[in-house]
Design a protein around this motif. Structure first.
Motif, mmCIF file in Angstrom:
data_model
loop_
_atom_site.group_PDB
_atom_site.id
_atom_site.type_symbol
_atom_site.label_atom_id
_atom_site.label_comp_id
_atom_site.label_asym_id
_atom_site.label_seq_id
_atom_site.Cartn_x
_atom_site.Cartn_y
_atom_site.Cartn_z
ATOM 1 N N ALA A 48 0.121 3.882 -2.791
ATOM 2 C CA ALA A 48 -0.359 5.207 -2.393
ATOM 3 C C ALA A 48 0.498 6.300 -3.003
ATOM 4 O O ALA A 48 -0.015 7.342 -3.445
ATOM 5 C CB ALA A 48 -0.350 5.332 -0.866
ATOM 6 N N GLY B 63 -4.060 0.376 5.308
ATOM 7 C CA GLY B 63 -4.551 1.742 5.435
ATOM 8 C C GLY B 63 -3.565 2.656 6.121
ATOM 9 O O GLY B 63 -3.318 3.787 5.672
ATOM 10 N N GLY C 120 -0.505 3.384 3.831
ATOM 11 C CA GLY C 120 -0.901 4.268 2.750
ATOM 12 C C GLY C 120 -0.991 5.704 3.225
ATOM 13 O O GLY C 120 -0.529 6.642 2.559
ATOM 14 N N ALA C 121 -1.575 5.900 4.405
ATOM 15 C CA ALA C 121 -1.684 7.252 4.968
ATOM 16 C C ALA C 121 -0.317 7.808 5.342
ATOM 17 O O ALA C 121 -0.013 8.980 5.075
ATOM 18 C CB ALA C 121 -2.595 7.216 6.205
ATOM 19 N N SER D 109 0.817 -1.215 0.000
ATOM 20 C CA SER D 109 0.000 0.000 0.000
ATOM 21 C C SER D 109 0.854 1.270 0.000
ATOM 22 O O SER D 109 0.440 2.291 -0.562
ATOM 23 C CB SER D 109 -0.947 0.021 1.211
ATOM 24 N N SER E 60 -7.133 6.081 2.836
ATOM 25 C CA SER E 60 -6.260 5.211 3.628
ATOM 26 C C SER E 60 -6.689 5.177 5.089
ATOM 27 O O SER E 60 -6.696 4.113 5.729
ATOM 28 C CB SER E 60 -4.809 5.682 3.520
#
Length: 456
Positions: free
Chosen positions: A295, A340, A343-344, A291, A311
Motif C-alpha cells: 500500500a 485490507g 493497507g488502510a 499489504s 483497502s
C-alpha cells in the motif's frame, strides 16, 4: 565542534541540521538501519500489547469472567496507550524522538516482565494500563521520527514498511503466547513474549541512527515553538485530519473486535478448534505485513485516497466471508480483512504526518489516540454484541464501522495528496513557510553556527 555543555553532559556530538536537510535516501545504510530499528521497535511494543489476545479463552476460564471482561486485558493496555500518546509527543519535542522512544520501550519491557504475574484481575488490568502508557511512546513518535529522517518522496513507502514491521510484532506475540499458554499457563505464555520483546528493544536501541532532522526546543527560531494546545488545535481543526483520525478510530475498532472474538467462535460449534490451532489463525497477520508495504509503494504512485478506499473495501469483503459456516472461507475472510485493514492503516497513518503543517508529532499522536481509543471501545463493545447475539452481530458491527470510514474518506479526502505534489518533496524542510509553521522540523532561519545540538 563540541560545546562545553555537551562535553559536561557526556552526550555524543552530532552535526546540527541545516534548513536544507532532505532526509536519508532510500537504499542508503542509514535508511536501512532506521527501518530495521523501527521494525524491532514494532516487535518490542506490539508483541506485548496484543499477546493476551491469543489466550483470551484461557484467561476467561482461569479468571472466571466472560468474553467481554477477558477482552479488557487487551483494552486496558490500549486505553493506556491512547492516554499516553499526547504526553509522549510533548516529551519527544523536548528531549528528542529517539531518546523518548528508547525510554518508552525499556519501561514497557520491564512492565511486561512483571504484569503477567499480577495476583488479581484488578491488578492485572491496572498493570496492563501502565504498560500501555509506556508502549505509547513508540507509535506516537515513530512516524514523526521517520518523516523527519527519510526524504519526503520515500516517506509513504517507509511508513508502509514500518507498519509492516508492527504486524510482525503483533503476529509474533500471538503465535508465541497461544501455544505456550496451552502447554503451561496463559501467564507463562504472556511472560515469554515479554522476554522476546526485551531482546527486540535492545536491538532497536543499538541500531537506530541518530536523528538529523529534529530541532531541539532550545534551538528553534523564536516564534515557531507553538504551545501544545495550539499544535493540537491546528490539527483538530483540519477537516482532512479529522477524517484520517476517524479512519483510525473506526477501522482499528473493527479490526480488534475481529481478532478478539473470532477465536471464541472457532473454539465453539461448528468448528471446535483446540486453542493451539486457534492461535494459528494469527498467521493471517502476514497478509497485513505484505499489504502494508504494498500500500505504501502503491500510494506513492497513484495517490493515497484510492489505495485507502480499496483497502477498506477489502476489509469489508473479508469480514463478510467470516460469516460462512465453512472453515476455509472463514480463514480466507480473515486473511482478506487483515490485508485490507493494514493497507488502510499504513496509508492513513503516513498521510496524517504528511498532511500536518504544524506539530507533526502531535498530528501523529492524535492519530494514535483515536486509533487506540477505537481499539479500546469497540474491542470491548464487540464482546457485548458477541455475548448477546453471537458472531453475526459482531461481524455486522465491524462491517458498519468500515462502511462509515469509507464514506468519510470518499467525501472528506478529495483534493491534493501531499505525497504527490509537483514540487520536489525532498525540499519541504527548506521551505521557509513550512519551517516557520512546523516546530518539529528545520526551524532555523539561517544555517546555524556555534555549538552542536543534541538531537537524540
Amino acid at each position: 565542534m563540541v560545546s562545553d555543555e555537551r562535553a559536561a553532559n557526556g552526550r555524543a556530538a552530532h552535526p546540527r541540521p541545516t534548513p536544507a536537510w532532505r532526509g536519508h535516501e532510500k537504499g542508503s545504510p542509514a535508511y536501512r538501519r532506521l527501518l530495521v530499528a523501527l521494525f524491532f521497535a514494532g516487535i518490542a511494543t506490539f508483541a506485548q500489547l496484543y499477546s493476551p489476545q491469543a489466550a483470551l479463552p484461557e484467561i476467561a476460564t482461569d479468571l472466571r469472567v466472560g468474553a467481554a471482561s477477558a477482552a479488557l486485558v487487551v483494552s486496558a493496555s490500549t486505553i493506556g496507550l491512547a492516554v499516553g500518546v499526547i504526553p509522549w509527543s510533548v516529551v519527544a519535542d523536548r528531549i528528542g524522538r529517539l531518546r523518548s522512544m528508547s525510554i518508552a520501550v525499556i519501561a514497557a519491557s520491564a512492565l511486561g516482565l512483571l504484569v503477567p504475574f499480577a495476583p488479581t484481575f484488578e491488578v492485572l488490568l491496572a498493570g496492563r494500563f501502565l504498560e500501555g502508557v509506556m508502549v505509547g511512546g513508540v507509535p506516537s513518535i515513530a512516524i514523526a521520527y521517520l518523516s523527519e529522517e527519510v526524504i519526503a518522496g520515500h516517506a509513504a513507502r517507509a511508513a508502509g514498511t514500518y507498519v509492516a514491521g508492527t504486524t510482525i510484532g503483533g503476529l509474533l506475540g500471538r503465535l508465541v503466547a497461544g501455544p505456550v499458554a496451552e502447554l503451561t499457563t496463559w501467564r507463562i505464555g504472556v511472560f515469554t513474549v515479554a522476554v522476546l520483546c526485551t531482546v527486540a528493544a535492545v536491538v532497536f536501541i543499538r541500531l537506530a541512527p541518530q536523528p538529523q532532522g529534529f530541532v531541539p526546543r532550545r534551538d528553534r527560531m523564536p516564534g515557531t515553538d507553538l504551545p501544545l494546545a495550539k499544535r493540537l488545535a491546528v490539527n483538530l481543526r483540519s477537516p482532512r485530519q479529522l477524517v484520517l483520525y476517524a479512519q483510525a478510530f473506526l477501522l482499528m475498532g473493527g479490526f480488534v473486535a475481529l481478532y478478539n472474538y473470532l477465536g471464541f467462535r472457532l473454539a465453539a460449534s461448528p468448528f471446535w478448534l483446540p486453542p493451539a490451532l486457534v492461535s494459528l489463525v494469527f498467521i493471517a497477520y502476514l497478509a497485513g505485513t505484505w499489504s502494508s508495504a504494498q500500500a505504501g509503494a502503491l500510494a506513492s504512485r497513484i495517490g493515497r485516497r484510492p489505495v485507502l478506499l480499496c483497502s477498506i473495501a477489502l476489509m469489508i469483503a473479508g469480514v463478510a466471508l467470516t460469516l460462512s459456516s465453512l472453515l476455509v472461507l472463514v480463514l480466507t475472510g480473515l486473511v482478506v480483512a487483515t490485508a485490507g485493514f493494514f493497507g488502510a492503516h499504513s496509508t492513513a497513518s503516513g498521510w496524517t504526518a504528511a498532511e500536518a503543517t504544524v506539530g507533526r508529532a502531535q498530528a501523529s499522536s492524535l492519530y494514535n489516540l483515536f486509533y487506540y481509543a477505537g481499539s479500546s471501545l469497540f474491542g470491548w463493545l464487540g464482546g457485548l454484541f458477541f455475548d448477546a447475539a453471537g458472531w453475526s452481530a459482531t461481524a455486522s458491527l465491524i462491517g458498519v464501522l468500515a462502511l462509515v470510514a469509507a464514506a468519510l474518506a470518499a467525501a472528506g479526502l478529495r483534493g491534493a495528496d501531499p505525497g504527490l505534489r509537483g514540487a520536489d518533496p525532498g525540499l519541504r524542510s527548506a521551505d521557509p513557510g513550512l519551517r516557520s509553521a512546523d516546530p518539529g522540523r528545520g526551524a532555523h532561519a539561517t544555517p546555524p553556527a556555534g555549538p552542536t545540538a543534541d538531537r537524540s
